[in-house]
Design a protein around this motif. Structure first.
Motif, PDB file in Angstrom:
ATOM      1  N   GLN A  55       0.771  -1.055   0.019  1.00 34.53           N
ATOM      2  CA  GLN A  55       0.048   0.113   0.009  1.00 34.53           C
ATOM      3  C   GLN A  55       0.761   1.196  -0.048  1.00 34.53           C
ATOM      4  N   ASN A  56       0.446   2.062  -0.833  1.00 33.29           N
ATOM      5  CA  ASN A  56       0.952   3.458  -0.924  1.00 33.29           C
ATOM      6  C   ASN A  56       0.016   4.611  -0.753  1.00 33.29           C
ATOM      7  N   GLY A  57      -0.322   5.292   0.379  1.00 32.57           N
ATOM      8  CA  GLY A  57      -1.462   5.989   0.142  1.00 32.57           C
ATOM      9  C   GLY A  57      -2.652   5.632  -0.097  1.00 32.57           C
ATOM     10  N   ARG A  58      -3.233   6.315  -1.116  1.00 35.89           N
ATOM     11  CA  ARG A  58      -4.576   5.608  -1.578  1.00 35.89           C
ATOM     12  C   ARG A  58      -4.437   4.530  -2.638  1.00 35.89           C
ATOM     13  N   LEU A  59      -3.403   4.107  -2.724  1.00 27.94           N
ATOM     14  CA  LEU A  59      -3.209   3.117  -3.902  1.00 27.94           C
ATOM     15  C   LEU A  59      -2.694   1.874  -3.264  1.00 27.94           C
ATOM     16  N   SER A  60      -3.051   0.707  -3.542  1.00 28.23           N
ATOM     17  CA  SER A  60      -2.564  -0.675  -2.968  1.00 28.23           C
ATOM     18  C   SER A  60      -2.857  -1.528  -4.380  1.00 28.23           C
TER      19      SER A  60
END
Lengths: 109, 113
Positions: A55-60
């Motif tokens: 996961q990276n912020g709003r993205l996974s």
């Protein structure tokens, strides 16, 4: 060689919506990446994910290597998320990755 | 800053002329790649190199040539034999081995008139 298919080819969302992009590959992979191509054409690295979840912020992203697919999740989409998303897979040490044809995402305000 | 630099960003040439696109990296990566992208399409591999003084053809090598005399540099020449040279060209590099990420330059947009 390995075949990579991405779906859907096009996706239109309202700002704030969530989305899931899929990448299927025809053989086992040792290396899988997701990229975002911005409006200027540059490919931005999103995830290096041959297996598991990141996961990276709003993205996974999740890759299930045994079932030969990877998913990219975008939550609470913003207009700046628009662009083309590519996955690229590699399964030998010969040096070549195979790219999918991409998913074009349009996020409307 | 570490990274991959492609130059120029935009290039215009007359039909029948050879043109060389530059790609330089200071990431100490062994492998380098050239891709072509046409409007609305995906990336197609032109040539790649895994080590200095060695390179292999990709899927669409006809009409292109490369050299790899230095680790940092992998220039691409678009020759007059390339029938449809107008396209967006992307260079990438990665470290050696399976578990390495590829990184891309900003691209060169070539227009042949």
């Amino acid at each position: 060689g390995i075949q990579v298919e991405q779906s859907p080819p096009d996706l239109i969302l309202q700002e704030g919506a969530n989305s899931t992009l899929r990448c299927n590959f025809s053989d086992s992979v040792n290396n899988l990446q997701w990229f975002h191509q911005n409006p200027w054409g540059q490919l931005i690295n999103l995830f290096y994910i041959p297996s598991g979840t990141k996961q990276n912020g709003r993205l996974s992203a999740t890759t299930v290597a045994t079932e030969r697919y990877s998913l990219l999740y975008i939550s609470s989409s913003q207009t700046t998320d628009s662009g083309v998303y590519f996955c690229a897979a590699r399964n030998t040490n010969a040096g070549k990755s195979t790219f999918g044809d991409g998913t074009t995402l349009t996020v409307k305000p | 800053d570490g990274g991959i630099t492609q130059s120029p960003k935009y290039l215009f040439r007359k039909e029948g002329q050879n043109v060389t696109l530059s790609c330089e990296q200071n990431l100490n990566h062994d492998a380098m790649y050239w891709y072509r992208q046409d409007p609305g399409q995906g990336l197609r591999l032109i040539y790649y190199s895994q080590i200095v003084n060695d390179f292999q053809k990709g899927d669409i090598a006809e009409g292109y040539s490369v050299s790899r005399e230095k680790k940092e540099s992998f220039p691409l020449t678009v020759t007059s034999a390339q029938k449809n040279p107008t396209a967006f060209y992307l260079c990438a590099s990665r470290g050696q081995g399976l578990n390495t990420e590829a990184f891309f330059g900003q691209g060169t947009r070539l227009t042949v008139v």
